[in-house]
Design an enzyme around this catalytic site. Sequence first.
Site, PDB file in Angstrom:
ATOM      1  N   CYS A 112       0.893  -1.175   0.000  1.00 28.56           N
ATOM      2  CA  CYS A 112       0.000   0.000   0.000  1.00 28.56           C
ATOM      3  C   CYS A 112       0.920   1.211   0.000  1.00 28.56           C
ATOM      4  CB  CYS A 112      -0.863   0.034   1.248  1.00 28.56           C
ATOM      5  SG  CYS A 112      -1.559  -1.552   1.688  1.00 28.56           S
ATOM      6  N   ALA A 113       1.377   1.627  -1.160  1.00 30.40           N
ATOM      7  CA  ALA A 113       2.600   2.424  -1.186  1.00 30.40           C
ATOM      8  C   ALA A 113       2.430   3.932  -1.310  1.00 30.40           C
ATOM      9  CB  ALA A 113       3.486   1.929  -2.324  1.00 30.40           C
ATOM     10  N   ALA A 114       1.298   4.417  -1.841  1.00 27.97           N
ATOM     11  CA  ALA A 114       1.203   5.869  -2.094  1.00 27.97           C
ATOM     12  C   ALA A 114       0.981   6.656  -0.796  1.00 27.97           C
ATOM     13  CB  ALA A 114       0.049   6.143  -3.049  1.00 27.97           C
ATOM     14  N   PRO A 115       1.543   7.853  -0.693  1.00 27.30           N
ATOM     15  CA  PRO A 115       2.270   8.596  -1.726  1.00 27.30           C
ATOM     16  C   PRO A 115       3.737   8.212  -1.894  1.00 27.30           C
ATOM     17  CG  PRO A 115       2.049   9.931   0.247  1.00 27.30           C
ATOM     18  CD  PRO A 115       1.279   8.668   0.507  1.00 27.30           C
ATOM     19  N   ARG A 141      -3.573   8.133  -6.814  1.00 30.83           N
ATOM     20  CA  ARG A 141      -2.503   8.078  -5.798  1.00 30.83           C
ATOM     21  C   ARG A 141      -1.280   7.358  -6.360  1.00 30.83           C
ATOM     22  NH1 ARG A 141      -3.630   9.276  -0.521  1.00 30.83           N
ATOM     23  NH2 ARG A 141      -2.237   7.666   0.285  1.00 30.83           N
ATOM     24  N   CYS A 235      -1.607   3.772  11.305  1.00 31.91           N
ATOM     25  CA  CYS A 235      -1.502   5.027  12.062  1.00 31.91           C
ATOM     26  C   CYS A 235      -2.777   5.193  12.888  1.00 31.91           C
ATOM     27  CB  CYS A 235      -1.251   6.201  11.124  1.00 31.91           C
ATOM     28  SG  CYS A 235      -2.500   6.420   9.857  1.00 31.91           S
TER      29      CYS A 235
HETATM   30  C1  LIG Z   1      -1.425   4.458   5.037  1.00 35.36           C
HETATM   31  S1  LIG Z   1      -1.612   4.719   3.352  1.00 35.36           S
HETATM   32  C2  LIG Z   1      -0.046   4.310   2.719  1.00 35.36           C
HETATM   33  C3  LIG Z   1       1.020   5.335   2.966  1.00 35.36           C
HETATM   34  C4  LIG Z   1       2.330   4.972   2.290  1.00 35.36           C
HETATM   35  N1  LIG Z   1       2.787   3.667   2.718  1.00 35.36           N
HETATM   36  C5  LIG Z   1       3.412   5.984   2.549  1.00 35.36           C
HETATM   37  O1  LIG Z   1       4.258   5.757   3.408  1.00 35.36           O
HETATM   38  O2  LIG Z   1       3.449   7.007   1.855  1.00 35.36           O
HETATM   39  C6  LIG Z   1      -2.563   3.349   2.852  1.00 35.36           C
HETATM   40  C7  LIG Z   1      -2.761   3.207   1.348  1.00 35.36           C
HETATM   41  O3  LIG Z   1      -3.580   2.052   1.118  1.00 35.36           O
HETATM   42  C8  LIG Z   1      -4.418   2.311   0.001  1.00 35.36           C
HETATM   43  N2  LIG Z   1      -5.616   1.439   0.066  1.00 35.36           N
HETATM   44  C9  LIG Z   1      -6.888   1.797   0.297  1.00 35.36           C
HETATM   45  N3  LIG Z   1      -7.707   0.720   0.247  1.00 35.36           N
HETATM   46  C10 LIG Z   1      -6.933  -0.332  -0.045  1.00 35.36           C
HETATM   47  C11 LIG Z   1      -7.201  -1.713  -0.239  1.00 35.36           C
HETATM   48  N4  LIG Z   1      -8.416  -2.199  -0.121  1.00 35.36           N
HETATM   49  N5  LIG Z   1      -6.152  -2.502  -0.532  1.00 35.36           N
HETATM   50  C12 LIG Z   1      -4.916  -1.994  -0.632  1.00 35.36           C
HETATM   51  N6  LIG Z   1      -4.610  -0.707  -0.441  1.00 35.36           N
HETATM   52  C13 LIG Z   1      -5.609   0.119  -0.160  1.00 35.36           C
HETATM   53  C14 LIG Z   1      -4.743   3.776   0.126  1.00 35.36           C
HETATM   54  O4  LIG Z   1      -5.105   4.309  -1.134  1.00 35.36           O
HETATM   55  C15 LIG Z   1      -3.461   4.376   0.690  1.00 35.36           C
HETATM   56  O5  LIG Z   1      -2.661   4.901  -0.338  1.00 35.36           O
END
Ligand SMILES: C[S@@+](CC[C@H](N)C(=O)[O-])C[C@H]1O[C@@H](n2cnc3c(N)ncnc32)[C@H](O)[C@@H]1O
Length: 471
Positions: A112-115, A141, A235
């Site tokens: 789950c990499a973005a941003p 994203r 978080c």
């Molecule tokens: C906590 S954020 C990630 C932050 C990132 N790791 C960083 O350090 O910049 C979680 C991410 O999971 C994505 N996400 C949302 N629903 C998801 C799903 N069902 N499966 C996987 N990823 C998902 C979101 O779009 C978001 O970008």
Amino acid sequence: MKRTLPEDFVDRMAALLGKEELSAFLESYNRVPKKGLRANTLKAGRDEMTGLIPFKTQPIPWCDTGAYIDAEERPGKQLAYNAGLYYVQEPSAMIPAAALAPKPGERVLDMCAAPGGKTTQLACALQNQGLLVANEVVKTRAKVLASNVERMGIANAAITNVRPDQLVDIFGPQSFDKILVDAPCSGEGMFRKDPAVRSAWSLDNVAQCARRQKKMLETVDLLLKPGGELVYSTCTFAPEEDEQIVEYLVESGKYEVLPIDLPGLPDHGRPAWTVHGCGAVSQAVRVMPHRVEGEGHFIAKLRKTADAAPAASPQGKRSKKKKRSLWRRASKKDLKDFTAFSETVGLHLDRSDFVIASDTLTVLPEGLYLDQLNQGRWVRPGLEIGTFKKGRFEPSHTLAMALTRDQIASVYNFKDDDEAYAYLKGEPIANTGALKGWTLMCWRGYPLGWGKASGGAIKNHFPKGLRILKK
Ligand SMILES: C[S@@+](CC[C@H](N)C(=O)[O-])C[C@H]1O[C@@H](n2cnc3c(N)ncnc32)[C@H](O)[C@@H]1O
């Protein structure tokens, strides 16, 4: 600020923390959180970074490349930022990648990499060796992720835009040494920074997040090699998404919890917050904002036991159909044109597994193959080198940002900061030397982009969408 916290949240925290700790916890919401910068060690170390920025910095105990800066600073306006020398990152968010600590040459997935905060940190640890797959399910994203990977000059990242379960189709079972799941969560730890997260919070959402996290971890089980390591982070303070998820993994009999050996983190997972009293969660780390300078986080590191039975792929979910791929191997003619460009600018690349889609030349990272590009949605499967336009090769901005000074001969160093800012605004630069053709435009030796020298001027090729309006 206390009054704006959701009532149910405060009630829950009161029950979890007890009266005394609750008042210190709530008091932390009256403090302004500090910002963090993390040096991009693909380009510069922490001391080099702090020497190039005008801010007062303080080390972040748990991240030896991180530095606190005051909340009012605007780090995105600096030349060092545009040169990709640092990533602006919330200090607690530096813990998960530091805990996973991949080694150069490993195959690593950021699910789950973005941003891209953690992706860019994992890339520093890998030092461009091995494979870093950065996946983001939300398309817009994923584009932001790609632009951060570009600015930081990462050469071994492959960026996908798929649901986690689709990663199994692309990469196959047991294909990663290390996986980071920085899970989408209820975000309670961000309440201090982000009012929108406070208003979106509900108890139902906590339960829904926990269900989604378990589902994502089923996919991790398919993708992680036996003996491989997983960092799971959120978080949020919600035990359902933190301790109880770790307990779920431990109770599967396939995972053991590992200690996280980083300084300055006094709080741990709380066995009392699990369903069955799982003691192993005390190896996990909690960041409590009343105890350390950072927003609320939870981080657990786990190892998949070497003898864990391979997870069964869910039946009937996947399509075996291969899509017609846009990608092909670079032809002799493509390579000849690219070699002509390389010779003119004196360019040397470390890898040469070239593929092409829509006239764009990309070099694949170690361990990623052309037939894998038939599956899934790729934002970028590797380092985008440039585009063939009417038989001529035009280098990409991504390539400029990934080059180091010893990889290319044709370089222009800005005479001062004003000239570098003029370049970022899109202005032409005077050709004071005898430069000809494509030139890497550098600020203090760090690339900002390309220019093309002809006669007395260097035409500006800094991407229009990235140009700045003022200093
Ligand atoms: C906590 S954020 C990630 C932050 C990132 N790791 C960083 O350090 O910049 C979680 C991410 O999971 C994505 N996400 C949302 N629903 C998801 C799903 N069902 N499966 C996987 N990823 C998902 C979101 O779009 C978001 O970008």
